[in-house]
Structures are given as structure tokens and as C-alpha cells.
Design a protein around this motif. Structure first.
Motif, PDB file in Angstrom:
ATOM      1  N   ARG A 217       0.909  -1.224   0.039  1.00 15.72           N
ATOM      2  CA  ARG A 217       0.060   0.117   0.045  1.00 15.72           C
ATOM      3  C   ARG A 217       0.905   1.355   0.047  1.00 15.72           C
ATOM      4  O   ARG A 217       0.225   2.155   0.060  1.00 15.72           O
ATOM      5  CB  ARG A 217      -0.955   0.166   0.970  1.00 15.72           C
ATOM      6  CG  ARG A 217      -2.079  -1.075   0.987  1.00 15.72           C
ATOM      7  CD  ARG A 217      -3.158  -0.733   1.976  1.00 15.72           C
ATOM      8  NE  ARG A 217      -4.255  -1.650   2.020  1.00 15.72           N
ATOM      9  CZ  ARG A 217      -5.448  -1.772   2.771  1.00 15.72           C
ATOM     10  NH1 ARG A 217      -5.512  -0.446   3.550  1.00 15.72           N
ATOM     11  NH2 ARG A 217      -6.226  -2.484   2.822  1.00 15.72           N
TER      12      ARG A 217
ATOM     13  N   ARG B 295       2.625   7.495   2.953  1.00 17.18           N
ATOM     14  CA  ARG B 295       1.125   7.650   3.379  1.00 17.18           C
ATOM     15  C   ARG B 295       0.931   8.649   4.550  1.00 17.18           C
ATOM     16  O   ARG B 295      -0.013   9.369   4.361  1.00 17.18           O
ATOM     17  CB  ARG B 295       0.586   6.247   3.729  1.00 17.18           C
ATOM     18  CG  ARG B 295       0.828   5.017   2.604  1.00 17.18           C
ATOM     19  CD  ARG B 295       0.869   3.793   3.020  1.00 17.18           C
ATOM     20  NE  ARG B 295      -0.405   3.511   3.620  1.00 17.18           N
ATOM     21  CZ  ARG B 295      -0.620   2.292   4.180  1.00 17.18           C
ATOM     22  NH1 ARG B 295       0.669   1.385   4.291  1.00 17.18           N
ATOM     23  NH2 ARG B 295      -1.791   1.738   4.793  1.00 17.18           N
TER      24      ARG B 295
ATOM     25  N   THR C 166      -3.560   4.884   0.183  1.00 19.57           N
ATOM     26  CA  THR C 166      -2.755   3.656  -0.924  1.00 19.57           C
ATOM     27  C   THR C 166      -1.999   4.587  -1.949  1.00 19.57           C
ATOM     28  O   THR C 166      -2.446   5.509  -2.400  1.00 19.57           O
ATOM     29  CB  THR C 166      -3.549   2.615  -1.576  1.00 19.57           C
ATOM     30  OG1 THR C 166      -4.094   1.660  -0.392  1.00 19.57           O
ATOM     31  CG2 THR C 166      -2.611   1.854  -2.228  1.00 19.57           C
TER      32      THR C 166
ATOM     33  N   ALA D 138      -7.597  -1.601  -2.691  1.00 18.21           N
ATOM     34  CA  ALA D 138      -6.262  -2.012  -2.411  1.00 18.21           C
ATOM     35  C   ALA D 138      -6.114  -3.547  -3.126  1.00 18.21           C
ATOM     36  O   ALA D 138      -5.024  -3.893  -3.631  1.00 18.21           O
ATOM     37  CB  ALA D 138      -5.696  -2.253  -0.859  1.00 18.21           C
TER      38      ALA D 138
END
Ligand code: PMP
Ligand code: GLN
Length: 391
Positions: free
Chosen positions: A61, A67, A89, A253
Motif C-alpha cells: 500500500r 502515506r 494507498t 487495495a
């Protein structure tokens, strides 16, 4: 042998026009990419990450550092509260994020509401995922929506809405009341909104960008898509973001893991650093581009062209008909690239039906000299219509 969506799919207009520009040595005001190389510190960071950093598969991810930086960035600029662990993601550009959203959230027969003019990647991807496009048309010069327009395209089978804001190619920013109306319809029809907000950082005259995700009822039903390529004027990097509530993210995802699985870690690390260390860049970029917009607008206006207002993106549109040019957009663009050394994009390429043929799009993320030379060449193109180039 070939899936029907791809059987007769033409090459994207961006590649066609850039190909012509290369072939004819034309100034390329067509495909959207900046002249300047992007922030040096961010590029240096990518270089040092390539040499000294980790270059094996990063987590599926995305790097946690990126992130987290993306979540902080969206909190800072848009007041969003995203959980980096479950709601962000990293993808290989916004293009992959769009593909993941369409593949994971559309089932065959689902109706998908889209707005013309539309970015050319949407329709083939929606159709390949089995979606049935329902098109509403935004009309120049204001490109607004109204209730009747939405009532005509929403139905009990509506599963998804695709929003592009700021709008490529219209260069408009959706009005707050239009976003609120769209949110109302999404909630009433229990539809997911896929929001292509790659131009979020490029809005002019001090406007603030508002993500659809922030409107009432939208937090749990919005997929927000961003692009570091646009944020940092590094269009070739293809580092994108998918942001969504955990239930949606699980599906997104799932699609991402078998599209690309991951994105180069050196670029991810550089973007992570850039997001936290580029306050000056983000503060200066809209003003710099606004000056370029104004320079191109002034030059074109002096040369007798009618330019539509541009509130965001690094594009503006020229109204050929209102400029006294009685030639379809596509023919004008071919002639301008081949005979006059300047490439532009015909707006009809962004329509599936009822396309206007009197508008062309120009990219102004260029140096002053390039813009001035582009104007000169467009002025020559307007002076010499060639009926034999008409389709
Ligand atoms: N959506 C829109 C509206 C765009 O203009 C672009 C690229 N210019 C993209 C998606 C693709 O972004 P990326 O290069 O990050 O895949
Ligand atoms: N989005 C860019 C544009 O509008 C082009 C991206 C591409 O070539 N796929 O010009």
C-alpha cells in the motif's frame, strides 16, 4: 481475440499531438507537462534514495512515510482527517488509481455518471469494468451543473459518479453549490464518488480547493485521487494517491495489488520528503502559473483570439469561432502542428457525444519565450486557413 473496448480505440490525443510536435519540431502547448524540471531538492532526494536508499519492493500500500506525509498534506491544505494506516494507498500515478477504483467498485451493468468534457481515460476504463456510462454535459463558458441535469442521468442503477475537479480541459473549478448538489444526489442514490482531484494544488486568484469528500454524507462514499506528478511538476514520476474510508480501501487495495502491486520506492521516499518540505513551492506555484496564464492570455488576445477564463489547472481554452476562425478544432490543431510548428489539443477529444468543435486547449506551464513563440505561431495559423486540411 480483442476486447471490444480496445478493438477500435484510437491512440490518446495527447500522444498523437506530442508525436506530431516531435515529428515537426513544433512548440508543444498540447499535452500537459511543464517546461521546468521540478523542485531540485525533491529530485536530489530521489537520486540519493536511488543510490543509498532501499530499492526492493516496498509495502504493497506504499511506504508508511509517504502515506503519513500524504495524510498530513491533505490535513494541512484541505482540512481532511485521513488515517495513513487504513485510508491512504500509494499508486503508480492517478491513472492507476482510477483503474483500481473502476475495477474494484464497478460490477457489470452498474450505471456510472460522468461529466463531459471528460478526461479521455475514463470511458474506456469504465466500460472495460462493465460500467454503463451516463453522460451529463457541462456547457462553456461556465461548465456548471443543475438539478435537472442530474435528474436526467441518475437512476436507481447508479452506482458511481466520476468527478474531475479542477476540470481538465475546461480549466474550471466546481462551484461549492454544485458540489453540494452532486453530494446530495450521491447520498440519495447511495453512489460512490470517484474524485479525480489531480489539479487540486493549481487554482488561481487565491481560490481554495474543496474536496467533495468534505461535503455532508461523502466521507464514507468518496474515493479521492491525487497525483504527485502534478503537485511537483514531475509528470513522468507517476506517483499517485488513493484516499478512501477503510471499507472502500480494502477493495481498492485488492485491485491495486494486482495492477502494479507497488510504485518505485526511491520516488515514493522523495515525494514523502517533498510533501513535508515544500511550503515555499506550494505557496509559489499557483502564482507563477497564474502569471504564465496571464501572459499567454494577453498575447493571444492581442493576436485576435478569444480566450476563455481559466480558474485552475495549467490549461486555457481558445474559442476559435469567437476568434473568427471557421475551422473545426481538430483540423486547426493538425494544421497548426504540421504547418506552423505549434501543437494544441482539440477539445472535441474530451467528448463522447455532441462535441463542440470550436475550442482548443493550450498548456501554459511553459517559459515566457515558449509562450510568446507559441502565440506568434498560432497567429500565423489563424492567418492562413487551408481548406484542404479539413476533415
Ligand atoms: N486525471 C487527470 C484529469 C489528468 O489531467 C491526468 C494527467 N494529466 C491524470 C488523471 C493522470 O495523472 P498521472 O500522470 O498521475 O497518472
Ligand atoms: N493529463 C495530461 C494532459 O491533459 C496528459 C497525460 C497523458 O498524456 N496521458 O495533457
Amino acid at each position: 481475440m480483442v476486447h471490444p473496448v480496445y478493438a477500435d480505440l484510437p491512440t490518446t490525443i495527447f500522444e498523437v499531438m506530442s508525436g506530431l510536435a516531435r515529428e515537426h519540431g513544433a512548440i508543444n502547448l498540447g499535452q500537459g507537462f511543464p517546461d521546468e524540471p521540478g523542485p531540485l531538492a525533491v529530485r536530489q532526494r530521489a537520486a540519493s534514495e536511488s543510490v543509498e536508499g532501499y530499492n526492493q519492493y516496498p509495502p504493497m500500500r506504499g511506504l508508511p512515510a509517504l502515506r503519513e506525509a500524504a495524510a498530513r498534506h491533505y490535513a494541512r491544505f484541505q482540512g481532511l482527517d485521513l488515517d495513513a494506516g487504513t485510508e491512504v494507498t500509494v499508486t503508480s500515478g492517478a491513472t492507476e488509481a482510477l483503474a483500481a477504483a473502476f475495477l474494484s467498485l464497478i460490477s457489470p451493468g452498474d450505471e456510472v455518471v460522468l461529466f463531459q468534457p471528460l478526461y479521455d481515460a475514463y470511458l474506456p476504463m469504465v466500460r472495460r469494468a462493465g460500467g454503463i456510462p451516463k453522460l451529463a454535459t457541462l456547457k462553456p463558458p461556465h461548465f456548471r451543473i443543475d438539478r435537472a441535469m442530474l435528474e436526467a442521468v441518475f437512476s436507481p442503477r447508479t452506482r458511481m459518479v466520476v468527478l474531475n475537479n479542477p476540470v481538465n480541459p475546461a480549466a474550471t473549478l466546481w462551484a461549492d453549490e454544485d458540489l453540494a448538489l452532486l453530494a446530495e444526489f450521491c447520498v440519495a442514490h447511495d453512489a460512490v464518488a470517484v474524485c479525480d482531484e489531480v489539479w487540486e494544488q493549481i487554482v488561481f486568484e487565491g481560490r481554495t480547493f474543496k474536496p467533495l469528500m468534505a461535503f455532508p454524507g461523502m466521507r464514507e462514499r468518496t474515493v479521492k485521487i491525487g497525483s504527485a506528478g502534478k503537485m511537483f511538476a514531475l509528470t513522468g514520476w507517476k506517483v499517485g494517491f488513493l484516499c478512501a474510508a477503510p471499507a472502500l480501501m480494502k477493495a481498492l487495495a485488492g485491485a491495486h495489488q494486482f495492477l502494479t502491486f507497488t510504485t518505485p520506492p526511491n520516488l515514493q521516499a522523495a515525494v514523502a520528503w517533498g510533501l513535508d518540505n515544500s511550503a515555499d513551492w506550494f505557496a509559489a506555484m499557483p502564482g507563477d502559473l497564474q502569471r504564465s496564464r496571464d501572459r499567454l492570455t494577453a498575447g493571444l488576445t492581442d493576436a485576435g483570439f478569444k480566450v476563455l477564463p481559466a480558474a485552475g489547472t495549467y490549461f486555457l481554452n481558445v474559442d476559435l469561432a469567437a476568434s473568427g476562425i471557421d475551422e473545426p478544432d481538430h483540423a486547426f490543431c493538425l494544421r497548426a502542428a504540421k504547418d506552423h510548428g505549434v501543437a494544441a489539443i482539440p477539445i472535441s477529444a474530451f467528448y463522447e457525444e455532441d462535441a463542440p468543435t470550436h475550442l482548443i486547449r493550450l498548456c501554459f506551464a511553459k517559459g515566457d519565450g515558449t509562450l510568446d513563440a507559441g502565440v506568434e505561431r498560432l497567429a500565423r495559423a489563424r492567418g492562413q486557413p487551408n481548406p484542404s486540411s479539413r476533415p
